[in-house]
Design a protein around this motif. Sequence first.
Motif, short mmCIF file in Angstrom:
data_model
loop_
_atom_site.label_atom_id
_atom_site.label_comp_id
_atom_site.label_asym_id
_atom_site.label_seq_id
_atom_site.Cartn_x
_atom_site.Cartn_y
_atom_site.Cartn_z
N ASP A 47 32.79 -26.39 37.69
CA ASP A 47 32.92 -27.03 36.54
C ASP A 47 32.99 -28.33 36.69
N GLY A 69 34.63 -27.97 28.18
CA GLY A 69 34.61 -26.88 27.16
C GLY A 69 34.53 -25.67 28.52
N ILE A 70 35.00 -25.83 29.63
CA ILE A 70 34.80 -24.65 30.79
C ILE A 70 35.80 -24.63 31.78
N ASP A 120 29.75 -33.60 27.89
CA ASP A 120 28.91 -32.51 27.68
C ASP A 120 27.62 -32.90 28.37
N SER A 122 23.26 -31.80 29.21
CA SER A 122 22.37 -31.25 28.66
C SER A 122 21.17 -31.54 29.86
N ARG A 127 18.91 -27.34 27.36
CA ARG A 127 20.02 -26.18 27.99
C ARG A 127 21.19 -26.96 28.16
N ASN A 128 22.17 -26.19 28.08
CA ASN A 128 23.48 -26.74 28.49
C ASN A 128 24.19 -25.90 29.32
N GLN A 131 27.34 -23.62 28.93
CA GLN A 131 27.11 -22.63 27.96
C GLN A 131 26.49 -21.66 28.82
N GLU A 132 25.60 -21.97 29.61
CA GLU A 132 24.98 -20.75 30.43
C GLU A 132 26.01 -20.24 31.63
N LEU A 134 29.26 -20.14 30.93
CA LEU A 134 30.05 -19.08 30.02
C LEU A 134 29.44 -17.68 29.73
N SER A 135 28.09 -18.06 29.27
CA SER A 135 27.41 -16.73 29.01
C SER A 135 27.35 -15.73 30.06
N PRO A 141 36.30 -20.40 28.77
CA PRO A 141 36.39 -21.48 27.99
C PRO A 141 37.71 -22.31 28.26
#
Length: 154
Positions: A47, A69-70, A120, A122, A127-128, A131-132, A134-135, A141
Motif C-alpha cells: 500500500d 483507502g487500503i 488517491d 490514478s 485505473r485506480n 481499487q484493483e 481491493l478487487s 479497506p
Amino acid sequence: MFRLIPFFIAVLAVIPLATSSYASESGKRIEIAGPVTAEVIRVIDGDTILVAAKPWPQQTMEVYVRLRGIDAPELKSACSASRNAGQQARAALARLTSDQGEIQLTHISGDKYFGRVVADISFSDGRNPAQEMLSAGYVSPYGGGRKSKTCSSW
C-alpha cells in the motif's frame, strides 16, 4: 527522509492555489486537490510506493505515498501468513505499476507517520491501483484507526 521535507514545503506553498480545502484555525486537515504528476520509483509494500513527484515544471521530488483507502498485510509481521500475504500484495502492486509512465496524485494529505503522504492514485488510463488491489483481494479497506493485531490468513 530529509529529501521529503522540500516536498512538504512545496505542497504547503501551493495549498491556496490548488484547493479550497486547507487547514483552518479549527484544525481541519490539510489536503491538496491536485493533480500532481509523478512517476513510480519503486514499490515499498502493498500500500506504499516511492514516487518522483513533479509539483512544478522542472522540479522533481521523491516522496513516499500511501494509497488512500487500503491496508496491506505487513511484511514484518510476526505472523507468517500475514508476511506471505504482504509479499504477495507488494508483488501485485509492483506488477500493476511496472508499465506505468506518469501517474496522478490527487486528494493529497499528510499521513500519521512523518515522511509519507496519503493520496488517491490514478494511472493514465484512469485505473485506480488501490481499487484493483481491493478487487483482487490483496488488501483490505482502510479508513484510518487501529488495525487488527490478529494473525489472519488474509
